[in-house]
Design a protein around this motif. Structure first.
Motif, PDB file in Angstrom:
ATOM      1  N   GLU A 114       0.771  -1.118   0.044  1.00  0.00           N
ATOM      2  CA  GLU A 114       0.009  -0.024   0.016  1.00  0.00           C
ATOM      3  C   GLU A 114       0.769   1.235  -0.077  1.00  0.00           C
ATOM      4  OE1 GLU A 114      -3.378   0.121  -0.611  1.00  0.00           O
ATOM      5  OE2 GLU A 114      -3.089  -2.125  -0.641  1.00  0.00           O
ATOM      6  N   ALA A 115       2.053   1.337   0.801  1.00  0.00           N
ATOM      7  CA  ALA A 115       2.804   2.360   0.607  1.00  0.00           C
ATOM      8  C   ALA A 115       3.556   2.581  -0.483  1.00  0.00           C
ATOM      9  CB  ALA A 115       4.051   2.247   1.882  1.00  0.00           C
ATOM     10  N   ALA A 116       3.789   1.390  -1.398  1.00  0.00           N
ATOM     11  CA  ALA A 116       4.359   1.445  -2.622  1.00  0.00           C
ATOM     12  C   ALA A 116       3.420   1.807  -3.697  1.00  0.00           C
ATOM     13  CB  ALA A 116       4.767  -0.054  -3.088  1.00  0.00           C
ATOM     14  N   LYS A 117       2.284   1.509  -3.551  1.00  0.00           N
ATOM     15  CA  LYS A 117       1.223   2.512  -4.425  1.00  0.00           C
ATOM     16  C   LYS A 117       1.197   3.836  -4.415  1.00  0.00           C
ATOM     17  CE  LYS A 117      -1.693  -1.883  -4.769  1.00  0.00           C
ATOM     18  NZ  LYS A 117      -2.982  -2.499  -4.524  1.00  0.00           N
ATOM     19  N   GLU A 118       0.983   4.189  -3.038  1.00  0.00           N
ATOM     20  CA  GLU A 118       1.233   5.574  -2.925  1.00  0.00           C
ATOM     21  C   GLU A 118       2.266   6.148  -3.270  1.00  0.00           C
ATOM     22  OE1 GLU A 118       0.713   6.433   1.527  1.00  0.00           O
ATOM     23  OE2 GLU A 118      -1.360   5.345   1.433  1.00  0.00           O
ATOM     24  N   LYS A 119       3.394   5.756  -3.320  1.00  0.00           N
ATOM     25  CA  LYS A 119       4.660   6.256  -4.007  1.00  0.00           C
ATOM     26  C   LYS A 119       4.580   6.291  -5.450  1.00  0.00           C
ATOM     27  CE  LYS A 119       9.703   5.519  -3.181  1.00  0.00           C
ATOM     28  NZ  LYS A 119      10.690   4.846  -2.574  1.00  0.00           N
ATOM     29  N   CYS A 120       3.870   5.246  -5.860  1.00  0.00           N
ATOM     30  CA  CYS A 120       3.920   5.162  -7.269  1.00  0.00           C
ATOM     31  C   CYS A 120       3.209   6.333  -7.995  1.00  0.00           C
ATOM     32  CB  CYS A 120       3.714   3.707  -7.729  1.00  0.00           C
ATOM     33  SG  CYS A 120       3.539   3.412  -9.418  1.00  0.00           S
ATOM     34  N   ALA A 121       2.014   6.328  -7.020  1.00  0.00           N
ATOM     35  CA  ALA A 121       0.952   7.434  -7.517  1.00  0.00           C
ATOM     36  C   ALA A 121       1.549   8.971  -7.674  1.00  0.00           C
ATOM     37  CB  ALA A 121      -0.157   7.301  -6.579  1.00  0.00           C
ATOM     38  N   ALA A 122       2.365   9.192  -6.521  1.00  0.00           N
ATOM     39  CA  ALA A 122       3.049  10.416  -6.590  1.00  0.00           C
ATOM     40  C   ALA A 122       4.207  10.568  -7.621  1.00  0.00           C
ATOM     41  CB  ALA A 122       3.845  10.217  -4.999  1.00  0.00           C
ATOM     42  N   TYR A 123       4.694   9.206  -8.051  1.00  0.00           N
ATOM     43  CA  TYR A 123       5.608   9.491  -9.136  1.00  0.00           C
ATOM     44  C   TYR A 123       4.815   9.711 -10.334  1.00  0.00           C
ATOM     45  CZ  TYR A 123       8.704   7.682 -12.813  1.00  0.00           C
ATOM     46  OH  TYR A 123       9.510   7.543 -14.342  1.00  0.00           O
ATOM     47  N   VAL A 124       3.747   9.178 -10.579  1.00  0.00           N
ATOM     48  CA  VAL A 124       3.149   9.311 -11.877  1.00  0.00           C
ATOM     49  C   VAL A 124       2.584  10.685 -11.929  1.00  0.00           C
ATOM     50  CG1 VAL A 124       1.005   8.513 -13.291  1.00  0.00           C
ATOM     51  CG2 VAL A 124       2.346   6.935 -12.199  1.00  0.00           C
ATOM     52  N   ALA A 125       2.188  11.386 -10.733  1.00  0.00           N
ATOM     53  CA  ALA A 125       1.610  12.790 -10.719  1.00  0.00           C
ATOM     54  C   ALA A 125       2.386  13.524 -10.910  1.00  0.00           C
ATOM     55  CB  ALA A 125       0.652  12.718  -9.331  1.00  0.00           C
ATOM     56  N   ALA A 126       3.851  13.473 -10.465  1.00  0.00           N
ATOM     57  CA  ALA A 126       4.777  14.580 -10.408  1.00  0.00           C
ATOM     58  C   ALA A 126       5.097  15.015 -11.863  1.00  0.00           C
ATOM     59  CB  ALA A 126       6.009  14.024  -9.829  1.00  0.00           C
ATOM     60  N   MET A 127       4.902  14.318 -13.001  1.00  0.00           N
ATOM     61  CA  MET A 127       5.292  14.765 -14.138  1.00  0.00           C
ATOM     62  C   MET A 127       4.211  14.024 -15.259  1.00  0.00           C
ATOM     63  SD  MET A 127       8.844  14.424 -16.479  1.00  0.00           S
ATOM     64  CE  MET A 127       9.523  15.587 -15.047  1.00  0.00           C
ATOM     65  N   PRO A 128       3.929  14.680 -16.175  1.00  0.00           N
ATOM     66  CA  PRO A 128       2.816  14.177 -17.206  1.00  0.00           C
ATOM     67  C   PRO A 128       3.710  13.073 -18.118  1.00  0.00           C
ATOM     68  CG  PRO A 128       2.725  16.559 -17.403  1.00  0.00           C
ATOM     69  CD  PRO A 128       3.676  16.326 -16.409  1.00  0.00           C
ATOM     70  N   ALA A 129       3.284  12.118 -18.306  1.00  0.00           N
ATOM     71  CA  ALA A 129       3.890  10.916 -19.123  1.00  0.00           C
ATOM     72  C   ALA A 129       4.499  11.574 -20.528  1.00  0.00           C
ATOM     73  CB  ALA A 129       2.952   9.841 -19.524  1.00  0.00           C
ATOM     74  N   SER A 130       3.927  12.526 -21.132  1.00  0.00           N
ATOM     75  CA  SER A 130       4.373  13.105 -22.299  1.00  0.00           C
ATOM     76  C   SER A 130       5.637  13.713 -21.953  1.00  0.00           C
ATOM     77  CB  SER A 130       3.218  14.046 -22.752  1.00  0.00           C
ATOM     78  OG  SER A 130       3.037  14.913 -22.104  1.00  0.00           O
ATOM     79  N   ARG A 131       5.549  14.521 -20.804  1.00  0.00           N
ATOM     80  CA  ARG A 131       6.731  15.293 -20.672  1.00  0.00           C
ATOM     81  C   ARG A 131       7.929  14.245 -20.630  1.00  0.00           C
ATOM     82  NH1 ARG A 131       9.620  19.883 -21.750  1.00  0.00           N
ATOM     83  NH2 ARG A 131      11.214  20.379 -20.119  1.00  0.00           N
ATOM     84  N   ARG A 132       7.797  13.238 -19.468  1.00  0.00           N
ATOM     85  CA  ARG A 132       8.769  12.382 -19.496  1.00  0.00           C
ATOM     86  C   ARG A 132       9.243  11.616 -20.728  1.00  0.00           C
ATOM     87  NH1 ARG A 132       5.892   9.437 -16.167  1.00  0.00           N
ATOM     88  NH2 ARG A 132       6.424  10.596 -14.366  1.00  0.00           N
ATOM     89  N   ASP A 133       8.371  11.397 -21.650  1.00  0.00           N
ATOM     90  CA  ASP A 133       8.950  10.647 -22.892  1.00  0.00           C
ATOM     91  C   ASP A 133       9.536  11.694 -23.850  1.00  0.00           C
ATOM     92  OD1 ASP A 133       7.526   8.319 -22.006  1.00  0.00           O
ATOM     93  OD2 ASP A 133       5.750   8.998 -23.346  1.00  0.00           O
ATOM     94  N   PHE A 134       9.115  13.089 -23.654  1.00  0.00           N
ATOM     95  CA  PHE A 134       9.893  13.977 -24.643  1.00  0.00           C
ATOM     96  C   PHE A 134      11.565  13.984 -23.998  1.00  0.00           C
ATOM     97  CE2 PHE A 134      11.432  18.378 -24.460  1.00  0.00           C
ATOM     98  CZ  PHE A 134      11.588  18.491 -25.667  1.00  0.00           C
ATOM     99  N   LEU A 135      11.605  14.264 -22.580  1.00  0.00           N
ATOM    100  CA  LEU A 135      12.862  14.236 -21.962  1.00  0.00           C
ATOM    101  C   LEU A 135      13.854  13.164 -22.404  1.00  0.00           C
ATOM    102  CD1 LEU A 135      11.857  15.659 -18.394  1.00  0.00           C
ATOM    103  CD2 LEU A 135      13.007  16.892 -20.400  1.00  0.00           C
ATOM    104  N   ASN A 136      13.264  11.810 -21.950  1.00  0.00           N
ATOM    105  CA  ASN A 136      13.692  10.594 -22.505  1.00  0.00           C
ATOM    106  C   ASN A 136      14.256  10.651 -23.909  1.00  0.00           C
ATOM    107  OD1 ASN A 136      14.138   9.577 -19.860  1.00  0.00           O
ATOM    108  ND2 ASN A 136      11.944   8.680 -19.964  1.00  0.00           N
ATOM    109  N   ARG A 137      13.272  11.193 -24.889  1.00  0.00           N
ATOM    110  CA  ARG A 137      13.546  11.026 -26.262  1.00  0.00           C
ATOM    111  C   ARG A 137      14.653  11.963 -26.636  1.00  0.00           C
ATOM    112  NH1 ARG A 137       8.927  12.100 -27.717  1.00  0.00           N
ATOM    113  NH2 ARG A 137       9.195  14.208 -28.432  1.00  0.00           N
TER     114      ARG A 137
END
Length: 203
Positions: A114-137
């Motif tokens: 449950e703690a891991a799920k909360e941490k993962c949710a914070a990770y996802v919310a911290a940056m839009p996936a499109s921005r993360r994909d752009f930076l990695n690309r």
């Protein structure tokens, strides 16, 4: 986080070297010398590609992505079973629901998951996936361009001892993480012959 700094790890055969790995050799300046036009062009192209790569990584990628490192899944959770055996589980809530209910398969790790799920949710919310994909690309593309330019530089005949020293430093860096292949040694031999005025073979 599996960044292109890991993916494009320094090797001489392919891929050859990543921008942060060149700091030692970058201190050597190859001053223009008469008859070195081909080398000078290749060196300038490499330096420009390296500078662009490092600038993007330092000023854009690193400030935005590094704060997410502590949040990024997967997570490793250690657990000691009732029989005393220790186990480590790799948990990634992005791809698994992990049923921790009363009869769920993962109920023995309910609090941790449950703690891991909360941490993962914070990770996802911290940056839009499109921005993360752009930076990695972008960092992959710029890192790849810097690698291509540096490999092209290595393949360019060294016109003088200064350029040859630069190449040897490149080999020294690459040797830390990879095996130097015969073609790379052959290139250095060719450079020595060229500088010595014996490009056609032994004197």
């Amino acid at each position: 986080m599996a960044t292109r700094r890991e993916i494009l790890a320094a090797t001489i055969a392919a891929p050859m070297i990543v921008a942060p790995a060149v700091t030692q050799a970058a201190g050597l300046v190859c001053s223009p010398v008469a008859g070195t036009a081909e080398w000078d062009v290749a060196f300038a192209q490499y330096q420009a590609a390296k500078d662009e790569d490092e600038c993007f990584y330092r000023e854009v990628y690193q400030p935005e992505m590094e704060p997410l490192d502590a949040l990024e899944p997967p997570y490793r959770i250690a657990h000691v079973a009732k029989n005393g055996q220790s186990f480590t589980y790799t948990i990634d809530p992005r791809y698994n629901e992990y049923d921790t209910g009363p009869i769920g398969e993962w109920r023995f790790l309910r609090d941790e998951i449950e703690a891991a799920k909360e941490k993962c949710a914070a990770y996802v919310a911290a940056m839009p996936a499109s921005r993360r994909d752009f930076l990695n690309r972008m960092t992959d593309e710029l890192g790849g361009a810097a690698y291509d330019a540096r490999y092209a530089l290595f393949r360019t005949p060294a016109p003088n001892l200064e350029a040859l020293e630069y190449k040897l430093r490149m080999l020294m860096e690459a040797a830390t993480d990879s095996v130097i292949e015969p073609p790379e040694i052959a290139q250095i031999i060719s450079d020595v012959q060229l500088i010595a005025g014996n490009a056609g073979g032994r004197p």
